[in-house]
Design an enzyme around this catalytic site. Structure first.
Site, PDB file in Angstrom:
ATOM      1  N   GLU A  67      28.697  23.385  12.068  1.00 13.08           N
ATOM      2  CA  GLU A  67      28.362  22.202  11.209  1.00 13.08           C
ATOM      3  C   GLU A  67      27.236  21.392  12.282  1.00 13.08           C
ATOM      4  OE1 GLU A  67      31.314  19.747   9.907  1.00 13.08           O
ATOM      5  OE2 GLU A  67      32.227  21.385   8.593  1.00 13.08           O
ATOM      6  N   HIS A 127      26.784  15.070   7.893  1.00 18.10           N
ATOM      7  CA  HIS A 127      27.299  16.492   8.679  1.00 18.10           C
ATOM      8  C   HIS A 127      27.069  17.506   7.603  1.00 18.10           C
ATOM      9  CE1 HIS A 127      31.232  15.577   6.548  1.00 18.10           C
ATOM     10  NE2 HIS A 127      31.364  17.279   6.762  1.00 18.10           N
TER      11      HIS A 127
HETATM   12 ZN   LIG Z   1      33.065  18.058   6.310  1.00 20.45          ZN
END
Ligand SMILES: [Zn+2]
Length: 190
Positions: A67, A127
């Site tokens: 991420e 994100h």
């Molecule tokens: Zn998330």
């Protein structure tokens, strides 16, 4: 997979998309907020320029399969947040970076300070969700504490940025906070 209706991005100048997403009337009404005209409540929107929008999506592709995360800077007027720059941040979650993110607090302080020097406030965060839908997770919700800010999530499928959604965190405290789907208005002019 999300249905096309879930794709809340609207292109300014393309009224077809606007109509499909939320209706022209509401969009026009909310834009008038900036002019000081009183408007109906309850329509949240994130306005972002193409350059910044592409940058946050590209960030998710670069960190795939982990991420990415970062901060949205700009200003707020009522329920509309306008992004004027995005800042990348390091993901401190090295233990589970494919489905967790945590912005390094030192990054956050620096980004906030640098933003203020340019007259910008923190208006949200972004994100990515590698190979997962662009919907907030229970963890995302539990760890969201910036009321009135936007939380932007981009799903990155096999390394390629797919859907990008935004959720406004409403409420006054942890007891009544809520994520509300909001439209993203991507403006082509830089
Ligand atoms: Zn998330």
């Amino acid at each position: 997979m999300n249905s096309p209706q879930r794709h809340r991005v609207t292109e300014k100048g393309n009224s077809g998309n606007l109509k499909g997403a939320v209706g022209n009337n509401i969009i026009e009404t909310r834009f008038s907020l900036c002019l000081g005209v009183s408007v109906v409540n309850g329509f949240w929107m994130l306005k972002i320029k193409r350059k910044e929008y592409d940058a946050l999506r590209r960030h998710g592709e670069e960190t795939y399969p982990h991420e990415c995360c970062g901060v949205l800077l700009g200003h707020m007027e009522g329920d509309v947040r306008t992004v004027t720059s995005v800042a990348r941040a390091g993901n401190t979650r090295t233990d589970s970076a494919h489905n967790r993110y945590n912005i390094d607090p030192r990054d956050l302080i620096r980004i906030q300070r640098e933003g203020r020097e340019r007259g910008e406030d923190i208006v949200g965060f972004y994100h990515s969700h590698p190979d997962h839908p662009a919907r907030w997770s229970p963890t995302d919700f539990a760890e969201a504490h910036w009321y009135g800010c936007s939380y932007v999530i981009t799903s990155v499928e096999k390394g390629k940025a797919a859907l990008t959604n935004s959720f406004a965190l409403t409420g006054m405290d942890e007891n009544d906070k809520k994520f509300i789907d909001e439209a993203i208005s991507v403006e082509s002019l830089s």
